[in-house]
Design a protein around this motif. Structure first.
Motif, PDB file in Angstrom:
ATOM      1  N   ASP A 271       0.832  -1.199   0.000  1.00  9.95           N
ATOM      2  CA  ASP A 271       0.000   0.000   0.000  1.00  9.95           C
ATOM      3  C   ASP A 271       0.870   1.254   0.000  1.00  9.95           C
ATOM      4  O   ASP A 271       0.666   2.172  -0.803  1.00  9.95           O
ATOM      5  N   TRP A 272       1.859   1.295   0.882  1.00 11.77           N
ATOM      6  CA  TRP A 272       2.693   2.490   1.034  1.00 11.77           C
ATOM      7  C   TRP A 272       3.431   2.835  -0.267  1.00 11.77           C
ATOM      8  O   TRP A 272       3.398   3.970  -0.742  1.00 11.77           O
ATOM      9  N   ALA A 273       4.111   1.838  -0.835  1.00 12.27           N
ATOM     10  CA  ALA A 273       4.938   2.084  -2.023  1.00 12.27           C
ATOM     11  C   ALA A 273       4.107   2.287  -3.290  1.00 12.27           C
ATOM     12  O   ALA A 273       4.648   2.710  -4.317  1.00 12.27           O
ATOM     13  N   SER A 274       2.807   1.998  -3.227  1.00 11.99           N
ATOM     14  CA  SER A 274       1.931   2.182  -4.384  1.00 11.99           C
ATOM     15  C   SER A 274       1.287   3.565  -4.413  1.00 11.99           C
ATOM     16  O   SER A 274       0.600   3.907  -5.384  1.00 11.99           O
ATOM     17  N   GLN A 275       1.496   4.343  -3.357  1.00 11.12           N
ATOM     18  CA  GLN A 275       0.918   5.684  -3.311  1.00 11.12           C
ATOM     19  C   GLN A 275       1.608   6.589  -4.333  1.00 11.12           C
ATOM     20  O   GLN A 275       2.778   6.380  -4.688  1.00 11.12           O
ATOM     21  N   PRO A 276       0.922   7.624  -4.805  1.00  7.99           N
ATOM     22  CA  PRO A 276       1.581   8.596  -5.686  1.00  7.99           C
ATOM     23  C   PRO A 276       2.727   9.304  -4.958  1.00  7.99           C
ATOM     24  O   PRO A 276       2.533   9.812  -3.851  1.00  7.99           O
ATOM     25  N   ASN A 277       3.917   9.263  -5.526  1.00  7.28           N
ATOM     26  CA  ASN A 277       5.087   9.900  -4.916  1.00  7.28           C
ATOM     27  C   ASN A 277       5.278   9.502  -3.460  1.00  7.28           C
ATOM     28  O   ASN A 277       5.288  10.363  -2.553  1.00  7.28           O
ATOM     29  N   PRO A 278       5.403   8.216  -3.180  1.00 10.06           N
ATOM     30  CA  PRO A 278       5.515   7.765  -1.791  1.00 10.06           C
ATOM     31  C   PRO A 278       6.797   8.258  -1.127  1.00 10.06           C
ATOM     32  O   PRO A 278       7.836   8.406  -1.779  1.00 10.06           O
TER      33      PRO A 278
END
Length: 283
Positions: A271-278
């Motif tokens: 979830d974290w790394a899939s966010q926009p501009n994590p």
């Protein structure tokens, strides 16, 4: 009141297997990047051999189908409906195991606790410990009678992206990451295609493998204290991993040490790394 240990031994389960209130759950799961992974592979293992009376719990099926993330916690309504049909419900003492030590069974243990059913234990050492103990094995699926399951949702045991994002800069919260150190540091790639490795800023590397002894059982309280002791005084604890499975193993260890209030970041690094501009930290 003292917090009960979250684990039971194979010998304990053998001596209580015929108790009328005991129900056993097989949560065997094969990570999708494993060479052994194939559609239905884990359930076929269950069909070939399982602890007598055990029902099969698939974390990829009893999940939020509307989410793009793997095996996310389902709604209370879906969870209740599915476990009722498995014959699991109010008044039952649950014991869960799997064939990956107890990684997926730890997640199922957490899921039931989130839904308000705290009378659940994990078989220490999992299927391998059961076989080593000479426990009986069956290949016939049980025919469970439906059982009412009352949900008392414990939202404090569950965290989402927004909450973890806030917690990452909160001195009152400690985030523990169960992935291997190489993925945490950004040196090794993530097994899921397209994900950058690294870690949530402010989090601590706590590989799940360090919490298990050479026999495949959860380490002793003293050994776990040596690993986790510096974090036990944190007002708030959150665990994370690749997708919310091995993070539950840290929860088991914390529970053994008396912290039953730690939460799990469902979705975790996926979830974290899939966010926009994590916001990703390395090294």
């Amino acid at each position: 009141m003292p917090i009960e240990d979250p684990m039971v031994s194979a010998d304990w389960l053998k001596s209580h297997l015929e108790s009328p209130d005991i129900r056993v759950i097989d949560a065997s799961w094969i990570p999708p990047w494993s060479e052994a992974s194939a559609p239905g592979a884990a359930k076929r293992l269950y069909s070939q051999a399982h602890i007598p009376g055990a029902v099969y719990f698939d974390i990829d099926d009893i999940a939020d189908e509307d989410s793009s993330l793997p095996h996310m916690l389902p709604s209370p309504e879906k969870f209740s409906s599915r476990v009722r049909k498995l014959g699991l419900g109010d008044g039952h003492r649950l014991v869960v195991y799997d064939r990956s030590g107890f990684m997926a069974s730890a997640r199922v243990w957490w899921m039931f606790r989130v839904m308000g059913h705290s009378d659940i234990k994990v078989l220490d050492g999992g299927w391998q410990a059961w076989e080593a103990s000479g426990g009986p094995v069956d290949d016939m699926p049980p025919i469970p009678g439906e059982r009412h399951f009352t949900v008392r949702f414990q939202n404090q045991l569950l965290k989402n992206f927004t909450q973890v994002q806030q917690a990452s800069s909160d001195e009152q919260t400690t985030i523990l990451d169960a992935r291997p150190e190489g993925r945490f540091s950004g040196k090794d790639p993530e097994p899921r295609e397209g994900l950058s490795s690294g870690h949530i800023p402010g989090s601590f590397s706590t590989p799940a493998t360090t919490l298990v002894d050479s026999s495949g059982c959860l380490k002793s309280k003293q050994e776990l204290e040596d690993i986790l002791g510096s974090h036990l005084s944190a007002p708030h604890l959150v665990t994370s991993c690749g997708s919310g499975v091995s993070a539950a193993l840290i929860l088991l260890a914390l529970h053994r040490l008396g912290r039953d209030d730690a939460a799990l970041y469902d979705g975790s690094w996926t979830d974290w790394a899939s966010q926009p501009n994590p916001d990703i930290a390395t090294a």
